[in-house]
Design an enzyme around this catalytic site. Structure first.
Site, PDB file in Angstrom:
ATOM      1  N   GLY A   1      -7.298   9.274  -0.649  1.00 30.30           N
ATOM      2  CA  GLY A   1      -7.691  10.103   0.483  1.00 30.30           C
ATOM      3  C   GLY A   1      -7.761  11.589   0.182  1.00 30.30           C
ATOM      4  O   GLY A   1      -7.863  12.415   1.078  1.00 30.30           O
TER       5      GLY A   1
ATOM      6  N   GLY B   1     -11.676   5.540   2.672  1.00 29.10           N
ATOM      7  CA  GLY B   1     -12.646   6.343   3.414  1.00 29.10           C
ATOM      8  C   GLY B   1     -14.082   5.840   3.334  1.00 29.10           C
ATOM      9  O   GLY B   1     -14.755   5.689   4.364  1.00 29.10           O
TER      10      GLY B   1
ATOM     11  N   GLU C   1       0.714   3.949   1.468  1.00 26.10           N
ATOM     12  CA  GLU C   1       1.018   4.524   2.788  1.00 26.10           C
ATOM     13  C   GLU C   1       2.155   3.756   3.454  1.00 26.10           C
ATOM     14  O   GLU C   1       2.954   4.334   4.187  1.00 26.10           O
ATOM     15  CB  GLU C   1      -0.257   4.547   3.652  1.00 26.10           C
ATOM     16  CG  GLU C   1      -1.186   5.673   3.203  1.00 26.10           C
ATOM     17  CD  GLU C   1      -2.669   5.393   3.410  1.00 26.10           C
ATOM     18  OE1 GLU C   1      -3.015   4.501   4.196  1.00 26.10           O
ATOM     19  OE2 GLU C   1      -3.480   6.098   2.770  1.00 26.10           O
TER      20      GLU C   1
ATOM     21  N   HIS D   1       0.845  -1.192   0.000  1.00 28.95           N
ATOM     22  CA  HIS D   1       0.000   0.000   0.000  1.00 28.95           C
ATOM     23  C   HIS D   1       0.886   1.249   0.000  1.00 28.95           C
ATOM     24  O   HIS D   1       1.926   1.283   0.646  1.00 28.95           O
ATOM     25  CB  HIS D   1      -0.939   0.006   1.215  1.00 28.95           C
ATOM     26  CG  HIS D   1      -1.985   1.067   1.078  1.00 28.95           C
ATOM     27  ND1 HIS D   1      -1.738   2.378   1.405  1.00 28.95           N
ATOM     28  CD2 HIS D   1      -3.245   1.023   0.584  1.00 28.95           C
ATOM     29  CE1 HIS D   1      -2.822   3.092   1.128  1.00 28.95           C
ATOM     30  NE2 HIS D   1      -3.746   2.291   0.631  1.00 28.95           N
TER      31      HIS D   1
HETATM   32  P1  PGA Z   1      -9.367   6.226  -0.270  1.00 32.69           P
HETATM   33  O1  PGA Z   1      -8.200   5.169   0.017  1.00 32.69           O
HETATM   34  O2  PGA Z   1     -10.525   5.461  -0.845  1.00 32.69           O
HETATM   35  O3  PGA Z   1      -9.682   6.839   1.058  1.00 32.69           O
HETATM   36  O4  PGA Z   1      -8.816   7.218  -1.255  1.00 32.69           O
HETATM   37  C1  PGA Z   1      -7.967   4.121  -0.858  1.00 32.69           C
HETATM   38  C2  PGA Z   1      -6.806   3.299  -0.359  1.00 32.69           C
HETATM   39  O5  PGA Z   1      -5.865   3.855   0.205  1.00 32.69           O
HETATM   40  O6  PGA Z   1      -6.797   2.071  -0.497  1.00 32.69           O
END
Ligand code: PGA
Length: 255
Positions: A176, A238, A100, A98
């Site tokens: 996000g 989200g 992140e 991911h």
């Molecule tokens: P998001 O995140 O729908 O909040 O943009 C998607 C993700 O990180 O898998």
């Protein structure tokens, strides 16, 4: 390419949200809303919520995923969790790579490859995340980035293992941020990834291969994104925390 050969997968990536009690609440609310889904439904929950999620999702069509895993089966890796541990709990899915994890926790293409390999070796199904940063899109190197991430992550993965690999294309600039890729942008890269699978493996493997889109997918835009020929589902952050919205997305994927 044949969308009928693929079953869509809608996965909610809860990230660092929801306590065990809140997990039980969310899954119990979700169960009746998605029970007739004509797609696979997965919730990717924090480690401490796994036990509760598995318990609440037992005998339902909701599958449970971890958000990461270490590549060793055990050892001196304080704070890490192995696929052996996850498997013994009954967790069948795991997210690797991911953005992140790559951005904040030092994951690299090589460690993503190792985590992916470990998960496959444990018999798990992997949701492998790839995607470009905004600067890379602006430099017109999206395809190079996505190609490199895919090739490195899948190094050594055999064709017969591909039914346990899902790629989630997630442009980092759309995660996000509320800034969704347009349906055309999403489809263009998803199609490219499928063609890459055809090149690395075979056209038959590519036809069956599930490529999700992720990045601000929500109850409003899901239908258009999921209608694209190469978008086989979504990884949803989200909007997966809101039961009604997530159920709406599952419905859109069941059409
Ligand atoms: P998001 O995140 O729908 O909040 O943009 C998607 C993700 O990180 O898998």
């Amino acid at each position: 390419m044949n969308k009928e050969l693929r079953k869509a997968v809608i996965a909610g990536n809860w990230k660092m949200n929801k306590t065990p009690l809140e997990t039980a609440e969310l899954i119990n609310e979700l169960k009746p809303l998605v029970k007739d889904a004509d797609c696979d439904v997965v919730v990717c929950v924090p480690y401490v919520d796994l036990q509760t999620a598995l318990y609440c999702a037992e005998n339902t069509n909701i599958k449970v995923a971890a958000q990461n895993c270490h590549w060793e089966t055990s050892g001196a890796y304080t704070g890490e969790i192995s696929t052996t541990m996850l498997k013994e709990m009954g967790v069948e899915y795991v997210v690797t790579g991911h953005s992140e994890r790559r951005t904040y926790f030092g994951d690299t293409d090589i460690t993503v490859q190792k985590r992916t390999r470990a998960a496959l070796d444990a018999g798990m199904t992997v949701i492998l995340c790839i995607g470009e940063y905004l600067e890379q899109r602006e430099q017109n190197i999206t395809f190079e980035v996505v190609s490199m991430q895919t090739k490195i992550a899948l190094e050594g993965v055999k064709e017969e293992e591909l039914d346990r690999v899902i790629i989630a294309y997630e442009p980092v600039w759309a995660i996000g941020t509320g800034k969704t890729a347009t349906a055309e942008q999403a489809n263009e890269v998803n199609k490219f990834i499928r063609e890459l699978i055809a090149e690395l493996y075979s056209p038959e493997a590519a036809d069956k291969f599930v490529v999700q889109y992720g990045g601000s997918m929500n109850a409003q835009n899901a239908e258009e994104l999921l209608a694209q020929p190469d978008v086989d589902g979504g990884l949803i952050g989200g909007a997966s925390l809101k039961v009604a919205d997530f159920a709406t997305i599952v419905k859109a994927a069941s059409k």
